[in-house]
Design an enzyme around this catalytic site. Structure first.
Site, PDB file in Angstrom:
ATOM      1  N   MET A  55     101.615  79.908  43.983  1.00 15.27           N
ATOM      2  CA  MET A  55     100.660  78.784  44.560  1.00 15.27           C
ATOM      3  C   MET A  55     101.026  77.629  43.915  1.00 15.27           C
ATOM      4  SD  MET A  55      99.004  80.285  47.148  1.00 15.27           S
ATOM      5  CE  MET A  55      98.112  78.629  47.393  1.00 15.27           C
ATOM      6  N   SER A  72     102.379  77.830  57.854  1.00 14.09           N
ATOM      7  CA  SER A  72     101.042  78.376  57.677  1.00 14.09           C
ATOM      8  C   SER A  72     100.151  78.010  58.870  1.00 14.09           C
ATOM      9  CB  SER A  72     100.394  77.708  56.435  1.00 14.09           C
ATOM     10  OG  SER A  72      99.262  77.962  56.222  1.00 14.09           O
ATOM     11  N   MET A  88      90.996  83.709  53.959  1.00 14.80           N
ATOM     12  CA  MET A  88      90.021  83.464  52.961  1.00 14.80           C
ATOM     13  C   MET A  88      88.569  83.970  53.211  1.00 14.80           C
ATOM     14  SD  MET A  88      91.328  79.416  52.760  1.00 14.80           S
ATOM     15  CE  MET A  88      92.968  78.911  52.838  1.00 14.80           C
ATOM     16  N   HIS A  92      98.390  86.391  53.854  1.00 19.94           N
ATOM     17  CA  HIS A  92      98.047  86.281  52.425  1.00 19.94           C
ATOM     18  C   HIS A  92      96.573  86.176  52.011  1.00 19.94           C
ATOM     19  CE1 HIS A  92      98.130  82.461  49.435  1.00 19.94           C
ATOM     20  NE2 HIS A  92      97.582  83.676  48.533  1.00 19.94           N
ATOM     21  N   ASP A 125     103.959  78.167  48.130  1.00 21.87           N
ATOM     22  CA  ASP A 125     102.781  77.820  48.928  1.00 21.87           C
ATOM     23  C   ASP A 125     101.958  76.856  48.714  1.00 21.87           C
ATOM     24  OD1 ASP A 125     100.837  77.440  50.988  1.00 21.87           O
ATOM     25  OD2 ASP A 125     100.096  79.484  50.882  1.00 21.87           O
ATOM     26  N   MET A 180      93.652  85.909  50.362  1.00 20.69           N
ATOM     27  CA  MET A 180      92.846  84.960  49.484  1.00 20.69           C
ATOM     28  C   MET A 180      91.301  85.661  49.344  1.00 20.69           C
ATOM     29  SD  MET A 180      94.478  81.334  49.856  1.00 20.69           S
ATOM     30  CE  MET A 180      95.038  81.462  51.268  1.00 20.69           C
TER      31      MET A 180
END
Length: 213
Positions: A140, A11, A40, A69, A173, A71
């Site tokens: 998650m 990541s 994010m 990803h 993750d 979010m």
């Protein structure tokens, strides 16, 4: 038993952003399979990270698949910018949207892979209706929003439950290391997203090898 090839996706949230190219080249050389990019928005999760501009820069320096990803609260709005920046797979959160099938269709209209993610407190039943439409499920194992959290054990039975009914990729993750990796692999996960464990390792090759082992 998990018969799928185990992939490691470091990541970028844990990389040194002042030396991002150097860190990416290091994990590439160490044998990383994918790069996991945590996006994010400060709304869906209490943090802000990167946008399409950074993804485009990352795409220019690596051939590794970019697992992006989202979010964020309105993933459909940003699917196209992130795909045009070079994403190979877009994962959105089931908790963030009302019409997941529309987002999946949008991602696939660009000939890209679609993934769906669930938070630690979200039941797997929330995604059962779309399992036949997504290429990946991301479980998650920490509350999304920050790196460096400890692994939440309740992710393991979720992975087991999903693997019984889902043949695609299952990614996990959050807090992944060599101690909990065997359990999530045995449960059925085949993609391990690891941030601090890989980027913080003195020997990245050994860290990635240990995760697969």
């Amino acid at each position: 038993m998990n018969n799928k090839k185990i992939l490691v996706a470091p990541s970028l949230l844990s990389a040194d952003f002042a030396n991002l190219q150097q860190d990416i080249k290091r994990v590439e050389a160490a044998g990383a399979d994918w790069l996991h990019v945590d996006v994010m928005d400060g709304h869906f999760v209490p943090n802000i990270t990167i946008g399409p501009v950074v993804v485009r820069s990352v795409r220019n320096i690596t051939k590794l698949p970019l697992d992006v990803h989202l979010m964020i609260s309105d993933p459909a709005k940003y699917v196209e910018p992130f795909i045009k920046a070079g994403s190979d797979l877009i994962t959105f959160h089931i908790e963030a949207i009302k019409d997941p099938e529309a987002v999946i269709r949008l991602i696939k209209s660009f000939k890209k892979r679609a993934g769906v993610s669930i938070k630690p407190k979200t039941d797997t039943s929330s995604i059962k209706a779309i399992l036949d439409k997504v290429d990946l499920v991301l479980v998650m194992s920490v509350e999304p929003g920050f790196g460096g959290q400890e692994f939440i054990e309740s992710a393991v039975p979720k992975i087991k439950e999903l693997r019984k009914v889902y043949k695609g990729d299952i990614s996990v993750d959050g807090g992944i290391n060599d101690k909990n990796a065997p359990g999530v692999i045995e449960a059925g996960a085949n993609i391990l997203v690891a941030g601090n464990y890989v980027f913080g390792a003195k020997d990245m090759n050994d860290a990635i090898r240990r995760l697969r082992a």
